[in-house]
Design an enzyme around this catalytic site. Structure first.
Site, short mmCIF file in Angstrom:
data_model
loop_
_atom_site.label_atom_id
_atom_site.label_comp_id
_atom_site.label_asym_id
_atom_site.label_seq_id
_atom_site.Cartn_x
_atom_site.Cartn_y
_atom_site.Cartn_z
N GLU A 1 0.81 -1.23 0.00
CA GLU A 1 0.00 0.00 0.00
C GLU A 1 0.84 1.28 0.00
O GLU A 1 0.36 2.34 0.41
CB GLU A 1 -0.95 -0.01 1.20
CG GLU A 1 -1.93 -1.16 1.15
CD GLU A 1 -3.02 -1.00 2.19
OE1 GLU A 1 -4.13 -0.61 1.79
OE2 GLU A 1 -2.76 -1.23 3.39
N HIS B 1 -0.43 5.57 7.45
CA HIS B 1 -1.55 4.69 7.13
C HIS B 1 -1.61 3.61 8.19
O HIS B 1 -0.61 2.96 8.48
CB HIS B 1 -1.40 4.04 5.76
CG HIS B 1 -2.40 2.92 5.56
ND1 HIS B 1 -3.75 3.13 5.64
CD2 HIS B 1 -2.24 1.59 5.33
CE1 HIS B 1 -4.39 1.98 5.47
NE2 HIS B 1 -3.49 1.04 5.27
N HIS C 1 -11.36 -1.06 6.63
CA HIS C 1 -9.92 -1.21 6.44
C HIS C 1 -9.10 -0.36 7.43
O HIS C 1 -8.37 -0.90 8.24
CB HIS C 1 -9.62 -0.84 4.98
CG HIS C 1 -8.17 -0.85 4.60
ND1 HIS C 1 -7.74 -0.75 3.31
CD2 HIS C 1 -7.03 -0.92 5.34
CE1 HIS C 1 -6.42 -0.79 3.26
NE2 HIS C 1 -5.96 -0.89 4.48
ZN LIG Z 1 -3.96 -0.92 4.99
#
Ligand SMILES: [Zn+2]
Length: 234
Positions: A76, A95, A165
């Site tokens: 990611e 993140h 998520h």
């Molecule tokens: Zn993630």
């Protein structure tokens, strides 16, 4: 050659985010190069608590690096690339899948600033759903197109949620991104508690949030010193 103090901050940021319960084995933090804004620093795919300076690689704004040398990269990393590409004012990105925010990604309850420490949430919290742009996926932001769509949802704010998520948090420095990631998680915990006590929760007004945001500095000195001491003895 990256500034060593920025790399030191980035490694400490990795350790702080683990100690503060924002990341576990997953999640990552990056810092944009102040000397070369088309590039940013991020480790290869190590667990953040284990990151060392020698793990840091340099990436371009498409999420590519010439330095991998066979090492696995975060799938990611495109989140970071796309946010830096779309937001010249952003110098640090986190993140994470920090747990308390997850309910806010799947329920019809907006994450709002419940206290002054999270006034930055008043600049808008976007909700990104991979389903809207790509249908059924593994929910990971695994290419630059998904990264760009997420960056669009972030808009001019500092936090965007990813349905089912996690979230992405941006700052004017890597230290500020860490501060905001920690207080986004704290805000979610407190808001959920407040909503259990009553449905008429009084959040910060836009005016209050603007005044608090003007007061906060990107170096977030006091909490950073505490968290760095706790995580690294620095
Ligand atoms: Zn993630």
């Amino acid at each position: 050659m990256p500034d060593q103090s920025l790399i030191d901050d980035l490694i400490t940021a990795n350790h702080i985010l683990f100690r503060q319960g924002v990341v576990d084995a997953y999640g990552h933090v990056s810092a944009r190069s102040p000397d070369d804004p088309e590039h940013f620093f991020l480790t290869w795919a190590v667990a953040p608590a284990l990151a060392r300076a020698s793990d840091v690689l340099t990436f371009d704004l498409e999420g590519n690096t010439p330095d991998a040398a066979g090492r696995e990269l975060y799938s990611e990393r495109y989140i970071h690339a796309a946010v830096y590409k779309n937001r010249p004012d952003v110098m640090g990105v986190v993140h994470s899948h920090s747990p308390a925010i997850i309910p806010f990604t799947v329920c019809d309850v907006e994450l709002q600033p419940i206290w002054h420490m999270s006034a930055f949430l008043a600049d808008g919290v976007g909700l990104f759903d991979t389903q809207d742009v790509a249908g059924d996926t593994d929910l990971l932001i695994k290419n630059i197109e998904l990264g760009e769509a997420l960056a669009k949802t972030l808009g001019t704010g500092w936090v965007a949620l990813l349905r089912g998520h996690g979230n992405v948090v941006a700052g004017r420095s890597v230290r500020e991104a860490v501060y905001r990631a920690i207080y986004t998680e704290a805000n979610a915990q407190l808001q959920e508690k407040a909503l259990r006590m009553g449905t008429r929760v009084k959040y910060l007004t836009p005016g209050e949030a603007a005044l608090m945001n003007a007061y906060m500095k990107p170096d977030v000195r006091r909490p950073w010193e505490l968290w760095a001491h706790d995580a690294d003895g620095r």
